[in-house]
Design a protein around this motif. Sequence first.
Motif, PDB file in Angstrom:
ATOM      1  N   SER A 157       0.854  -1.185   0.000  1.00 48.65           N
ATOM      2  CA  SER A 157       0.000   0.000   0.000  1.00 48.65           C
ATOM      3  C   SER A 157       0.890   1.234   0.000  1.00 48.65           C
ATOM      4  O   SER A 157       1.730   1.405   0.898  1.00 48.65           O
ATOM      5  CB  SER A 157      -0.918   0.014   1.221  1.00 48.65           C
ATOM      6  OG  SER A 157      -1.917  -0.986   1.120  1.00 48.65           O
ATOM      7  N   GLU A 158       0.700   2.127  -0.995  1.00 46.88           N
ATOM      8  CA  GLU A 158       1.582   3.275  -1.164  1.00 46.88           C
ATOM      9  C   GLU A 158       0.779   4.520  -1.545  1.00 46.88           C
ATOM     10  O   GLU A 158      -0.170   4.445  -2.328  1.00 46.88           O
ATOM     11  CB  GLU A 158       2.623   2.996  -2.256  1.00 46.88           C
ATOM     12  CG  GLU A 158       3.473   1.758  -1.995  1.00 46.88           C
ATOM     13  CD  GLU A 158       4.481   1.491  -3.113  1.00 46.88           C
ATOM     14  OE1 GLU A 158       4.868   2.446  -3.812  1.00 46.88           O
ATOM     15  OE2 GLU A 158       4.861   0.311  -3.280  1.00 46.88           O
ATOM     16  N   ILE A 159       1.185   5.657  -0.983  1.00 48.04           N
ATOM     17  CA  ILE A 159       0.687   6.973  -1.370  1.00 48.04           C
ATOM     18  C   ILE A 159       1.907   7.789  -1.780  1.00 48.04           C
ATOM     19  O   ILE A 159       2.836   7.948  -0.981  1.00 48.04           O
ATOM     20  CB  ILE A 159      -0.057   7.660  -0.205  1.00 48.04           C
ATOM     21  CG1 ILE A 159      -1.289   6.839   0.219  1.00 48.04           C
ATOM     22  CG2 ILE A 159      -0.469   9.087  -0.591  1.00 48.04           C
ATOM     23  CD1 ILE A 159      -1.947   7.348   1.500  1.00 48.04           C
ATOM     24  N   TYR A 160       1.929   8.291  -3.026  1.00 44.08           N
ATOM     25  CA  TYR A 160       3.119   9.029  -3.444  1.00 44.08           C
ATOM     26  C   TYR A 160       2.829   9.973  -4.605  1.00 44.08           C
ATOM     27  O   TYR A 160       1.883   9.802  -5.359  1.00 44.08           O
ATOM     28  CB  TYR A 160       4.248   8.069  -3.830  1.00 44.08           C
ATOM     29  CG  TYR A 160       4.024   7.227  -5.052  1.00 44.08           C
ATOM     30  CD1 TYR A 160       4.435   7.651  -6.318  1.00 44.08           C
ATOM     31  CD2 TYR A 160       3.422   5.977  -4.954  1.00 44.08           C
ATOM     32  CE1 TYR A 160       4.239   6.865  -7.439  1.00 44.08           C
ATOM     33  CE2 TYR A 160       3.222   5.187  -6.070  1.00 44.08           C
ATOM     34  CZ  TYR A 160       3.638   5.640  -7.307  1.00 44.08           C
ATOM     35  OH  TYR A 160       3.428   4.858  -8.415  1.00 44.08           O
ATOM     36  N   THR A 161       3.686  10.996  -4.711  1.00 42.08           N
ATOM     37  CA  THR A 161       3.679  11.907  -5.851  1.00 42.08           C
ATOM     38  C   THR A 161       5.083  11.955  -6.444  1.00 42.08           C
ATOM     39  O   THR A 161       6.075  11.842  -5.714  1.00 42.08           O
ATOM     40  CB  THR A 161       3.225  13.322  -5.458  1.00 42.08           C
ATOM     41  OG1 THR A 161       3.302  14.186  -6.597  1.00 42.08           O
ATOM     42  CG2 THR A 161       4.090  13.895  -4.345  1.00 42.08           C
ATOM     43  N   ASN A 162       5.157  12.126  -7.751  1.00 39.09           N
ATOM     44  CA  ASN A 162       6.460  12.207  -8.420  1.00 39.09           C
ATOM     45  C   ASN A 162       6.735  13.599  -8.974  1.00 39.09           C
ATOM     46  O   ASN A 162       7.650  13.783  -9.768  1.00 39.09           O
ATOM     47  CB  ASN A 162       6.549  11.178  -9.549  1.00 39.09           C
ATOM     48  CG  ASN A 162       5.447  11.333 -10.590  1.00 39.09           C
ATOM     49  OD1 ASN A 162       4.723  12.331 -10.582  1.00 39.09           O
ATOM     50  ND2 ASN A 162       5.297  10.349 -11.457  1.00 39.09           N
ATOM     51  N   ALA A 163       5.965  14.617  -8.535  1.00 39.03           N
ATOM     52  CA  ALA A 163       6.064  15.964  -9.097  1.00 39.03           C
ATOM     53  C   ALA A 163       6.765  16.912  -8.127  1.00 39.03           C
ATOM     54  O   ALA A 163       6.715  16.745  -6.909  1.00 39.03           O
ATOM     55  CB  ALA A 163       4.673  16.499  -9.433  1.00 39.03           C
ATOM     56  N   ASP A 164       7.403  17.939  -8.667  1.00 41.47           N
ATOM     57  CA  ASP A 164       7.986  18.994  -7.856  1.00 41.47           C
ATOM     58  C   ASP A 164       6.881  19.874  -7.274  1.00 41.47           C
ATOM     59  O   ASP A 164       5.807  20.032  -7.858  1.00 41.47           O
ATOM     60  CB  ASP A 164       8.927  19.859  -8.699  1.00 41.47           C
ATOM     61  CG  ASP A 164      10.161  19.105  -9.179  1.00 41.47           C
ATOM     62  OD1 ASP A 164      10.495  18.066  -8.569  1.00 41.47           O
ATOM     63  OD2 ASP A 164      10.777  19.560 -10.158  1.00 41.47           O
ATOM     64  N   ASN A 165       7.173  20.468  -6.114  1.00 46.03           N
ATOM     65  CA  ASN A 165       6.272  21.435  -5.473  1.00 46.03           C
ATOM     66  C   ASN A 165       4.862  20.868  -5.295  1.00 46.03           C
ATOM     67  O   ASN A 165       3.866  21.542  -5.551  1.00 46.03           O
ATOM     68  CB  ASN A 165       6.230  22.735  -6.277  1.00 46.03           C
ATOM     69  CG  ASN A 165       7.616  23.339  -6.450  1.00 46.03           C
ATOM     70  OD1 ASN A 165       8.347  23.491  -5.479  1.00 46.03           O
ATOM     71  ND2 ASN A 165       7.980  23.639  -7.692  1.00 46.03           N
ATOM     72  N   SER A 166       4.811  19.612  -4.865  1.00 45.03           N
ATOM     73  CA  SER A 166       3.528  18.902  -4.730  1.00 45.03           C
ATOM     74  C   SER A 166       3.490  18.186  -3.380  1.00 45.03           C
ATOM     75  O   SER A 166       3.885  17.019  -3.267  1.00 45.03           O
ATOM     76  CB  SER A 166       3.364  17.894  -5.873  1.00 45.03           C
ATOM     77  OG  SER A 166       3.328  18.560  -7.119  1.00 45.03           O
ATOM     78  N   ALA A 224       4.337  -7.545   4.607  1.00 49.84           N
ATOM     79  CA  ALA A 224       3.788  -6.183   4.559  1.00 49.84           C
ATOM     80  C   ALA A 224       4.926  -5.174   4.497  1.00 49.84           C
ATOM     81  O   ALA A 224       4.888  -4.118   5.149  1.00 49.84           O
ATOM     82  CB  ALA A 224       2.892  -5.937   5.767  1.00 49.84           C
ATOM     83  N   ASP A 225       5.933  -5.474   3.707  1.00 43.93           N
ATOM     84  CA  ASP A 225       7.147  -4.668   3.659  1.00 43.93           C
ATOM     85  C   ASP A 225       6.922  -3.299   3.013  1.00 43.93           C
ATOM     86  O   ASP A 225       7.626  -2.347   3.304  1.00 43.93           O
ATOM     87  CB  ASP A 225       8.228  -5.436   2.902  1.00 43.93           C
ATOM     88  CG  ASP A 225       9.573  -4.738   2.941  1.00 43.93           C
ATOM     89  OD1 ASP A 225       9.923  -4.199   4.003  1.00 43.93           O
ATOM     90  OD2 ASP A 225      10.283  -4.741   1.924  1.00 43.93           O
ATOM     91  N   TYR A 226       5.937  -3.190   2.118  1.00 39.76           N
ATOM     92  CA  TYR A 226       5.751  -1.954   1.359  1.00 39.76           C
ATOM     93  C   TYR A 226       4.507  -1.210   1.842  1.00 39.76           C
ATOM     94  O   TYR A 226       3.445  -1.274   1.233  1.00 39.76           O
ATOM     95  CB  TYR A 226       5.651  -2.271  -0.130  1.00 39.76           C
ATOM     96  CG  TYR A 226       6.927  -2.855  -0.695  1.00 39.76           C
ATOM     97  CD1 TYR A 226       8.031  -2.052  -0.952  1.00 39.76           C
ATOM     98  CD2 TYR A 226       7.025  -4.214  -0.960  1.00 39.76           C
ATOM     99  CE1 TYR A 226       9.205  -2.593  -1.454  1.00 39.76           C
ATOM    100  CE2 TYR A 226       8.193  -4.761  -1.466  1.00 39.76           C
ATOM    101  CZ  TYR A 226       9.280  -3.948  -1.708  1.00 39.76           C
ATOM    102  OH  TYR A 226      10.440  -4.492  -2.205  1.00 39.76           O
ATOM    103  N   LEU A 227       4.638  -0.508   2.952  1.00 41.31           N
ATOM    104  CA  LEU A 227       3.610   0.416   3.432  1.00 41.31           C
ATOM    105  C   LEU A 227       4.296   1.776   3.475  1.00 41.31           C
ATOM    106  O   LEU A 227       5.056   2.078   4.404  1.00 41.31           O
ATOM    107  CB  LEU A 227       3.100   0.013   4.812  1.00 41.31           C
ATOM    108  CG  LEU A 227       2.542  -1.406   4.954  1.00 41.31           C
ATOM    109  CD1 LEU A 227       2.109  -1.660   6.398  1.00 41.31           C
ATOM    110  CD2 LEU A 227       1.374  -1.636   4.012  1.00 41.31           C
ATOM    111  N   GLU A 228       4.029   2.633   2.479  1.00 46.24           N
ATOM    112  CA  GLU A 228       4.880   3.803   2.294  1.00 46.24           C
ATOM    113  C   GLU A 228       4.080   5.034   1.879  1.00 46.24           C
ATOM    114  O   GLU A 228       3.158   4.935   1.057  1.00 46.24           O
ATOM    115  CB  GLU A 228       5.919   3.537   1.200  1.00 46.24           C
ATOM    116  CG  GLU A 228       6.829   2.353   1.467  1.00 46.24           C
ATOM    117  CD  GLU A 228       7.792   2.107   0.325  1.00 46.24           C
ATOM    118  OE1 GLU A 228       9.010   2.112   0.569  1.00 46.24           O
ATOM    119  OE2 GLU A 228       7.322   1.912  -0.813  1.00 46.24           O
TER     120      GLU A 228
END
Length: 195
Positions: A122-131, A157-161
């Motif tokens: 389970s992951e929540i992420y952004t790859n943009a600048d100033n975000s 459950a190694d990928y909780l990020e």
Amino acid sequence: YIHDNTIPNNGAADTGIDIENTFTDADISGLNLTYTIENNKILNNNGDGIYLYNEINGTSSVTNSSITDTFTGNTITGNSGNGIDNENYITSGGPISGATITNTFGNNVIANNSSDGIYLDSEIYTNADNSPISNSNIAASFTGNDASGNGGNGINADYLEIYTEGNGSPISSASVTADFTGNTINGNGGDYGIY
């Protein structure tokens, strides 16, 4: 809501239960995905016992959106992949605010599958600048499960990020929690009972 089914001996990969969802738009707000899989018998399938994949992708922003997955009282044995493979992603090319992923695993018997008993990413992420990412959380709970005799790890459950890949993209008011209570994890073939 998938409940009280018996699903044995299917031949294709990623059976007995296979659910895959991807939602993409410029700005996503108020999208809430909820799945409950309860009291099923999923036996001796060629692939994962359960494969549930959810992705919410706002190319400009994501606000007040959630993924909630609940697995309770299932018997998942003898499948040639993972017992449960649950993957959830909330991503954006811009800011994220009010994103939540909740995963609940309770009183399942997940035994003698060829790979991990439970695999959770389970992951929540952004790859943009100033975000920035703000007011967002991931919570996973594992209570009263029997994950034994699987070929890989009992519970992976190694990928909780929650993370950013852009410059000037801070994270605030965010949390990741995992709770393991009263599980039986025995005799699995991987390096870890819980990873």
